[in-house]
Scaffold this motif. Structure first.
Motif, short mmCIF file in Angstrom:
data_model
loop_
_atom_site.label_atom_id
_atom_site.label_comp_id
_atom_site.label_asym_id
_atom_site.label_seq_id
_atom_site.Cartn_x
_atom_site.Cartn_y
_atom_site.Cartn_z
N ALA A 83 0.87 -1.31 -0.03
CA ALA A 83 0.01 -0.04 -0.03
C ALA A 83 0.78 1.13 0.16
O ALA A 83 2.01 1.05 0.36
CB ALA A 83 -0.76 0.08 1.22
N THR A 84 0.25 2.40 -0.43
CA THR A 84 1.15 3.69 -0.03
C THR A 84 0.98 3.97 1.21
O THR A 84 0.26 3.55 1.99
CB THR A 84 0.64 4.72 -1.04
OG1 THR A 84 -0.87 4.89 -0.68
CG2 THR A 84 0.29 4.26 -2.46
N SER A 85 2.11 4.98 1.74
CA SER A 85 1.98 5.35 3.02
C SER A 85 1.02 6.19 3.38
O SER A 85 0.72 6.13 4.40
CB SER A 85 3.53 6.39 2.99
OG SER A 85 3.33 7.48 2.18
N GLU A 86 0.15 6.78 2.37
CA GLU A 86 -1.29 7.36 2.79
C GLU A 86 -2.23 6.42 3.68
O GLU A 86 -3.19 6.71 4.48
CB GLU A 86 -1.98 7.81 1.55
CG GLU A 86 -1.21 8.97 0.98
CD GLU A 86 -1.75 9.25 -0.53
OE1 GLU A 86 -2.98 9.41 -0.55
OE2 GLU A 86 -1.19 9.47 -1.56
N LEU A 87 -2.00 5.21 3.56
CA LEU A 87 -2.98 4.07 3.86
C LEU A 87 -2.37 3.74 5.44
O LEU A 87 -2.65 2.72 6.00
CB LEU A 87 -3.21 3.12 3.16
CG LEU A 87 -3.90 3.19 1.86
CD1 LEU A 87 -4.27 1.78 1.18
CD2 LEU A 87 -5.24 3.97 2.14
N ASN A 88 -1.12 4.25 5.84
CA ASN A 88 -0.59 3.85 7.09
C ASN A 88 -1.57 4.58 8.14
O ASN A 88 -2.24 5.40 8.03
CB ASN A 88 0.90 4.26 7.44
CG ASN A 88 1.62 3.49 8.31
OD1 ASN A 88 1.00 2.59 9.21
ND2 ASN A 88 2.91 3.97 8.41
N ASN A 89 -1.43 3.60 9.47
CA ASN A 89 -2.49 4.01 10.48
C ASN A 89 -1.72 3.62 11.68
O ASN A 89 -1.18 2.41 11.81
CB ASN A 89 -3.62 3.12 10.34
CG ASN A 89 -4.45 3.33 11.26
OD1 ASN A 89 -4.49 3.85 12.49
ND2 ASN A 89 -5.91 3.25 10.78
N PRO A 90 -1.63 4.42 12.80
CA PRO A 90 -1.07 4.05 14.02
C PRO A 90 -1.47 2.79 14.75
O PRO A 90 -1.01 1.99 15.52
CB PRO A 90 -1.01 5.12 14.89
CG PRO A 90 -2.22 6.13 14.25
CD PRO A 90 -2.28 5.66 12.75
N LEU A 91 -2.81 2.41 14.27
CA LEU A 91 -3.64 1.48 14.92
C LEU A 91 -3.07 -0.12 14.06
O LEU A 91 -3.45 -1.20 14.60
CB LEU A 91 -5.06 1.40 14.79
CG LEU A 91 -5.71 2.68 15.45
CD1 LEU A 91 -7.26 2.81 15.51
CD2 LEU A 91 -5.16 2.64 17.05
N LEU A 92 -2.55 0.40 12.86
CA LEU A 92 -2.03 -0.90 12.31
C LEU A 92 -0.60 -1.75 12.63
O LEU A 92 0.41 -1.20 12.51
CB LEU A 92 -1.99 -0.48 10.65
CG LEU A 92 -1.94 -1.51 9.55
CD1 LEU A 92 -3.34 -2.28 9.62
CD2 LEU A 92 -1.56 -0.93 8.37
N THR A 93 -0.86 -2.56 13.54
CA THR A 93 0.05 -3.12 14.37
C THR A 93 0.20 -4.36 14.12
O THR A 93 -0.84 -5.26 13.79
CB THR A 93 0.37 -2.90 15.71
OG1 THR A 93 -0.95 -3.21 16.45
CG2 THR A 93 -0.02 -1.16 15.91
#
Length: 483
Positions: A83-93
């Motif tokens: 994915a692109t970095s725009e889809l990163n999420n601090p909850l994505l662990t």
């Protein structure tokens, strides 16, 4: 940071149908096809717009891109998400539950056939990686993950074991169905002690001062130690029957070979007077189930043979290629007495074979499963058929000993002669309790026999698992009943 709300980041304005107008042409985005990870990694859906759901096994964020590995328990292999970095999420662990939609594409990486180019990633369930007992870059041993029975299915070793266990269960049922056996659901609650060893869990209602309410069933009742006697009832009307279910033993044991609750495969065959009929079914079932597991769970089995029991695959292949040898108890005692090994337990004729004896006999016979037949009569339960051989009085009984475990199966021809069975029951003080059992011999009795196989020990045998507690989802043993 780890709040409970579900946060969704998307490149599209909707998960459903969106329409873009380019000139005079209208493009309609299809609702994505929901796939399991095992279906996605198969490579059969390349180019499709899909949705997958599962748990994050790894996460790596770069300046422009985000890489995830997703697993949903359907296979050992995870699906790579790009994915692109725009889809990163601090909850994505690591450990979080997510839903991902995007286009499945061929992967340039030789280690995987496909990868999912994500358009939308939704965090469904958060996971704090600091508190989560399993760490992303650590290979945890079975002893460690056993401490967390409620979380250990999230590990590769436990999830592989559960897939293998499921496949082996199906393979055993398939073997019996293909060979004309009728499945019988034998009771969990019973009034008999099949083994006669007294290791029973009693079933009782809440305490009552009323003596009449002491027994819920008006008589003592127990959790079953075996479905054998109920199968014998059925073998008076069916020529081939089997059962596969939980059994219970109140053994105060902390050993690596015993559980208080475990699963047993038991079969009964009518119109047979030969132990060879029993050993053939035992051996054929072992081979059939094992070959099925190796075929359908190749990656999962390989994990155990690489990381849990390195080199064990050679042992499994040797077991499948070699016909199981047969020795008598007399021959087994001679082998033990001629050996140079010092045993902790005695090896004179009449003693019961211990685990150390069983493992030595397996090694002596080429490290393959071996049948031991014709045990001393006094070592076997009341139902074992008397061989009437003197002076060494033996029973028509057989055990299957396997590498790394020892005893896997135990069986015998059953005593179908009414007078001999009645005498035997009187000798052990069970003639009143088992009067119904004598009826089986009075009305249309036939020569018959059967056996039982410990399912968890079978998994130990083919996977090289040292501790039986790691071969069952929720182990029960003395002083431990977690969950």
């Amino acid at each position: 940071m780890f709040r409970t709300a579900v946060k969704t980041l998307s490149l599209a304005s909707s998960t459903f149908i969106s329409r873009a107008v380019l000139g005079s042409r209208h493009y309609c985005k299809k609702i994505p096809t929901k796939l399991r990870v095992s279906e996605a990694v198969s490579g059969l859906n390349v180019g499709a717009n899909i949705k997958v759901q599962g748990w994050v096994r790894s996460v790596r964020a770069q300046k422009k891109n985000l890489f995830l590995h997703l697993n949903d328990g359907s296979s050992l292999q995870s699906l790579q998400i790009i994915a692109t970095s725009e889809l990163n999420n601090p909850l994505l662990t690591f450990g979080s539950a997510v839903e991902v939609t995007g286009v499945l594409k061929e992967s340039p990486n030789q280690r995987q056939q496909v990868e999912l180019e994500a358009e939308q990633i939704s965090v469904v369930g958060e996971c704090n990686p600091v508190d989560f007992p399993f760490k992303i870059k650590e290979r945890h041993g079975l002893d460690y993950i056993r401490q967390f029975p409620h979380l250990r299915p999230r590990t590769n070793a436990s999830s592989s074991l559960l897939r293998i266990r499921s496949q082996a269960t199906a393979a055993i049922h398939s073997y019996f169905k293909e060979n004309g056996f009728a499945q019988i659901h034998t009771p969990i609650i019973t009034s008999n002690d099949c083994e006669g060893a007294g290791e029973l869990f009693e079933v009782a209602p809440p305490y009552s001062e009323n003596e009449e309410d002491k027994y819920f069933f008006s008589a003592p009742a127990y959790l079953t130690v075996s479905g054998q006697l109920h199968l014998e009832v059925m073998s008076g009307a069916f020529s081939r029957v089997y059962t596969f279910g939980p059994t219970f033993r109140a053994e105060n044991s902390q050993s690596r070979r015993h559980l208080a609750e475990f699963y047993m495969v038991e079969a009964e065959i009518s119109f047979t007077e030969s132990l060879e009929d029993l050993t053939k079914v035992m051996e054929d079932m072992f081979r059939s189930a094992t070959e099925d597991v190796l075929t359908h769970c190749a990656q999962d089995v390989a994990l155990f043979h690489k990381h849990v029991a390195p080199g064990h695959r050679d042992t499994v292949d040797r077991m499948l290629k070699t016909q199981f040898p047969v020795i008598t108890y007399n021959e087994a005692i001679d082998i033990l007495n001629r050996s140079n090994q010092k045993f902790d337990f005695p090896t004179e004729w009449g003693c019961d074979l211990q685990t150390e004896h069983e493992k030595y006999l397996v090694k002596h016979c080429g490290d393959v499963p071996v049948f031991v037949t014709d045990y001393p009569y006094d070592l076997k339960p009341f139902y074992a058929r008397d061989n009437h051989d003197h002076p060494k009085h033996t029973a028509a009984a057989v055990d299957l000993l396997v590498p790394g475990v020892g005893e896997l199966c135990g069986g015998s021809l059953r005593e179908e002669r009414l007078d001999l069975l009645r005498t035997r029951l009187q000798e052990v003080g069970l003639d009143d309790t088992y009067s119904w059992y004598l009826d089986l011999r009075r009305f249309g009795s036939v020569p018959h026999g059967g056996f039982g196989l410990g399912f968890e020990r079978y998994l130990q045998c083919i996977l090289g698992i040292d501790n039986i507690k790691d071969a069952i989802p929720f182990p029960r043993f003395s002083h431990s009943c977690l969950l």
